[in-house]
Design an enzyme around this catalytic site. Structure first.
Site, PDB file in Angstrom:
ATOM      1  N   LYS A 122      17.651 -52.812  65.580  1.00 46.08           N
ATOM      2  CA  LYS A 122      18.234 -51.500  65.921  1.00 46.08           C
ATOM      3  C   LYS A 122      19.768 -51.615  65.852  1.00 46.08           C
ATOM      4  O   LYS A 122      20.291 -52.389  65.061  1.00 46.08           O
ATOM      5  CB  LYS A 122      17.752 -51.019  67.281  1.00 46.08           C
ATOM      6  N   GLY A 153      10.100 -49.914  73.437  1.00 49.02           N
ATOM      7  CA  GLY A 153      11.190 -50.184  74.369  1.00 49.02           C
ATOM      8  C   GLY A 153      10.865 -49.856  75.817  1.00 49.02           C
ATOM      9  O   GLY A 153      11.753 -49.824  76.668  1.00 49.02           O
ATOM     10  N   GLU A 188       3.304 -47.637  65.585  1.00 53.12           N
ATOM     11  CA  GLU A 188       4.138 -47.838  66.765  1.00 53.12           C
ATOM     12  C   GLU A 188       4.001 -46.627  67.687  1.00 53.12           C
ATOM     13  O   GLU A 188       4.691 -45.621  67.491  1.00 53.12           O
ATOM     14  CB  GLU A 188       5.605 -47.973  66.358  1.00 53.12           C
ATOM     15  N   GLU A 238      12.615 -43.578  66.333  1.00 55.34           N
ATOM     16  CA  GLU A 238      13.966 -43.211  66.794  1.00 55.34           C
ATOM     17  C   GLU A 238      14.660 -42.336  65.764  1.00 55.34           C
ATOM     18  O   GLU A 238      15.426 -41.440  66.120  1.00 55.34           O
ATOM     19  CB  GLU A 238      14.772 -44.487  67.103  1.00 55.34           C
ATOM     20  N   ASN A 284      13.198 -55.774  64.232  1.00 50.63           N
ATOM     21  CA  ASN A 284      14.116 -54.629  64.074  1.00 50.63           C
ATOM     22  C   ASN A 284      15.196 -54.720  65.149  1.00 50.63           C
ATOM     23  O   ASN A 284      14.921 -54.488  66.323  1.00 50.63           O
ATOM     24  CB  ASN A 284      13.316 -53.324  64.222  1.00 50.63           C
ATOM     25  N   SER A 327       6.767 -52.834  72.246  1.00 52.72           N
ATOM     26  CA  SER A 327       6.830 -53.803  73.342  1.00 52.72           C
ATOM     27  C   SER A 327       5.983 -55.049  73.095  1.00 52.72           C
ATOM     28  O   SER A 327       5.336 -55.560  74.015  1.00 52.72           O
ATOM     29  CB  SER A 327       6.454 -53.140  74.675  1.00 52.72           C
ATOM     30  N   HIS A 354      11.101 -44.590  61.320  1.00 53.00           N
ATOM     31  CA  HIS A 354      11.017 -45.143  62.684  1.00 53.00           C
ATOM     32  C   HIS A 354      11.082 -43.985  63.680  1.00 53.00           C
ATOM     33  O   HIS A 354      11.800 -43.003  63.465  1.00 53.00           O
ATOM     34  CB  HIS A 354      12.166 -46.129  62.909  1.00 53.00           C
TER      35      HIS A 354
END
Ligand code: PEP
Length: 252
Positions: free
Chosen positions: A11, A173, A167, A97, A9, A211, A95
């Protein structure tokens, strides 16, 4: 046999130059794509066509999000059908985010899953708990509830298009990764939720994300219920992404 998948991904990162360099390098270093592990690149939507052309069928391409609607006055949005027409094979849905920064709700995630599956794309449904929820001992409840809501509209013939990515939000991240044992425990719990829902849970691929790096991928991928990974930051480096793909059993 469950599908083995490693998806990158990007992003809101990358450029046409990165597409050329990275996709070329991944193709040349993973000498025999298709030997059991599906490699997916999920760039910003504007680069989907470029990745599709550069990948030449050896690497699948996905989008990071789709709209809740098929078409209409929704400036800035793209539909699942448009993503499919551009050569995408799958779409991320939910996701963290999108949930955190754009207020995407479980209900919207369920609608998007429906749109993605109806378009013929695979849905990579992202679920995961926050650090607060984990520390309060609620991780499994939160994730189970997200899974149940996300798949609420999946019909019997669509399960082969469903992939779930666990996740943990605190691992995305941040450089912090769930231990292989924690990842395995949550994946087993997700599989149990799917089974209770009447889904063919043993056939549904469950990816771990958060990560994942070249040095921790092998331990995570060795877990019996971890069928691959969703990779963020490390997917922007061809060298790291290739190493992670190679850590997936079945790929060399
Ligand atoms: C992600 O964005 O899905 C992700 C897992 O990111 P990272 O690998 O950078 O934690």
């Amino acid at each position: 046999m469950r599908r083995k998948i490693v998806a990158g991904n990007w992003k809101m990162n990358g450029s046409k130059d990165l597409v050329d360099r990275l996709v070329g390098q991944v193709r040349s270093e993973l000498a025999s794509p298709g030997n059991g592990v599906e490699i997916v690149i999920i760039p910003p939507a504007l680069f989907v066509g470029d990745v599709v052309r550069r990948a030449d069928g050896e690497i699948a391409v996905g989008v990071q999000n789709v709209a809740c609607w098929d078409s209409g006055a929704y400036t800035g949005e793209i539909s699942a059908v448009m993503a499919r027409d551009s050569g995408s094979a799958c779409a991320l849905v939910g996701h963290s985010e999108r949930r955190q920064l754009f207020g995407e709700t479980d209900e919207q995630v369920a609608v998007k899953v429906g749109k993605v599956l109806a378009s013929g794309l695979d849905a990579i449904i992202c679920v995961g708990e926050t650090l607060e929820e984990r520390e309060a001992g609620k991780a499994e409840d939160v994730v189970s509830s997200q899974v149940r809501k996300a798949v609420s509209e999946v019909s019997a013939g669509q399960w082969q298009q469903v992939v779930i990515a666990y996740e943990p939000v605190w691992a995305i991240g941040t450089g912090k990764t769930a231990t292989a044992e924690d990842a395995q425990a949550m994946h087993a719990a997700i599989r149990a939720v799917l089974a209770a829902f009447g889904a063919p849970s043993e056939e549904i691929s469950l990816l771990y994300g958060g990560s994942v790096k070249a040095d921790n991928a092998a331990a995570l991928f060795a877990q019996p219920d971890v069928d691959g990974g969703l990779i963020g930051g490390a997917s922007l480096s061809a060298k790291d992404f290739v190493s992670i793909c190679q850590a997936m059993p079945g790929k060399s």
